[in-house]
Design an enzyme around this catalytic site. Structure first.
Site, PDB file in Angstrom:
ATOM      1  N   ASP A  71      -9.660   3.260   2.507  1.00  0.00           N
ATOM      2  CA  ASP A  71      -9.649   2.028   3.507  1.00  0.00           C
ATOM      3  C   ASP A  71     -10.518   2.398   4.692  1.00  0.00           C
ATOM      4  OD1 ASP A  71      -8.257  -0.104   2.857  1.00  0.00           O
ATOM      5  OD2 ASP A  71      -5.832   0.839   3.337  1.00  0.00           O
ATOM      6  N   ALA A 101       1.901  -0.286  11.783  1.00  0.00           N
ATOM      7  CA  ALA A 101       1.929   0.870  11.216  1.00  0.00           C
ATOM      8  C   ALA A 101       2.121   0.651   9.609  1.00  0.00           C
ATOM      9  CB  ALA A 101       3.501   1.201  11.858  1.00  0.00           C
ATOM     10  N   TYR A 112      -9.965 -10.796   7.770  1.00  0.00           N
ATOM     11  CA  TYR A 112     -10.589 -11.456   8.296  1.00  0.00           C
ATOM     12  C   TYR A 112     -10.817 -12.841   7.876  1.00  0.00           C
ATOM     13  CZ  TYR A 112     -10.231 -10.045   2.841  1.00  0.00           C
ATOM     14  OH  TYR A 112     -10.573 -10.475   2.263  1.00  0.00           O
ATOM     15  N   LYS A 121       0.182  -0.940  -0.212  1.00  0.00           N
ATOM     16  CA  LYS A 121      -0.095   0.128   0.455  1.00  0.00           C
ATOM     17  C   LYS A 121       0.520   1.895   0.203  1.00  0.00           C
ATOM     18  CE  LYS A 121      -3.866  -1.945   1.549  1.00  0.00           C
ATOM     19  NZ  LYS A 121      -5.307  -1.946   2.889  1.00  0.00           N
TER      20      LYS A 121
END
Ligand code: ATR
Length: 280
Positions: A107, A134, A222, A70
């Protein structure tokens, strides 16, 4: 039916086989009658930049980005929306026809939608929030809570210097993992944004009993839906929010970024994803 005009999009990460994003997006595409396919891409660290660069021009319309890419996704984009800039991370890349790459971060929207849905009455302005991790996920969460008026975001990470890098950008306080109990004190929410719990990454061992009884505990992982982390929170009678709610919450604006329209509201993508999770 895949045609010559099919729009391509997907999700890139490593690992990626666990991802439920293809289930969500393909169900929406079918229901909306869009000629599109959403596929998973597993890419190695050393090939990520060349992979993204190769998609310039829009042969693939857009990508969702997950662990561990990301932050690098943001740095590879030519332009970024405020949410991605503030987070220092992107979970959406859109490939424009002129060759440019535009980054966004949905997000935070997903995180706040998940809290609104599963912890009704939760108010991000009501007190400090502790975020574990982090990486890009943690950055998105920190930026979202800050934008929602949270007065103190505490970043707790194994490598404290990475936590410090986030608080340098957004304010708040950085903690090493060994000081998690101090970060949990009077917290209104604790969010696991580490990759611990994902395949091969080990488990997260933090003293959730140090949280106040009213604290809401959330896990971005999840799979399984009730992670060992959430199971411990439930055993302590804390309210919990699961990562699937956040996944759906970030996927809705991602879909809109790729196809220029919101996904059809009448598809129960959570039920579809749950069915798939249970089958595994
Ligand atoms: P992303 O950018 O997608 O969030 P990442 O940068 O790989 O992914 O971040 C993963 C996070 O999980 C990091 O905060 C990492 O801690 P370090 O910064 O110390 O590496 C954290 N993490 C991974 N496995 C962990 C474990 N077993 N215990 C605690 N933290 C862990």
């Amino acid at each position: 039916m895949i045609s010559g005009a099919t729009l391509l999009a997907g999700v890139v990460g490593n690992p990626i086989a666990h991802s439920m994003s293809p289930i969500l997006h393909n169900a929406w595409l079918a229901a909306a009658g869009i000629d599109g396919v959403y596929a998973p891409f597993r890419v190695t660290e050393e090939r990520f930049a060349s992979f993204v660069d190769g998609l310039r021009g829009g042969s693939v319309r857009g990508l969702n980005v997950t662990i561990p890419f990301k932050e690098r996704a943001l740095s590879l984009a030519d332009r970024a929306g405020d949410r991605a800039t503030m987070a220092g991370a992107a979970n959406v890349l859109v490939f424009e026809a002129d060759g440019t790459i535009v980054a966004d971060n949905t997000d935070g929207l997903g995180l706040l939608a998940a809290f609104a849905e599963q912890a009704p009455g939760f108010d991000p302005k009501a007190g400090p929030v502790a975020i574990l991790g982090a990486g890009g996920g943690a950055r998105g969460a920190a930026a979202a809570f800050t934008a929602a008026g949270c007065r103190e975001v505490r970043i707790v990470n194994r490598t404290q210097a990475r936590a410090q890098a986030i608080t340098d950008l957004l304010g708040g306080e950085a903690f090493g993992l060994h000081r998690a109990a101090a970060a949990f004190e009077d917290a209104i929410a604790v969010v696991n944004a580490t990759s611990a719990g994902l395949a091969g990454e080990g488990q997260l061992d933090v003293p959730l009993e140090a949280t106040p009884a009213a604290c809401v505990v959330m896990d971005m992982v999840y799979k399984p839906l009730v992670t060992p982390f959430l199971a411990r929170a439930r055993a302590l009678e804390r309210r919990t929010v699961d990562g699937l709610a956040m996944l759906v919450g970030q996927a809705i604006p991602s879909f809109e970024a790729f196809y220029g329209q919101p996904p059809p509201a009448d598809v129960d993508v959570r039920a579809l994803a749950l069915k798939r999770l249970e089958a595994r």
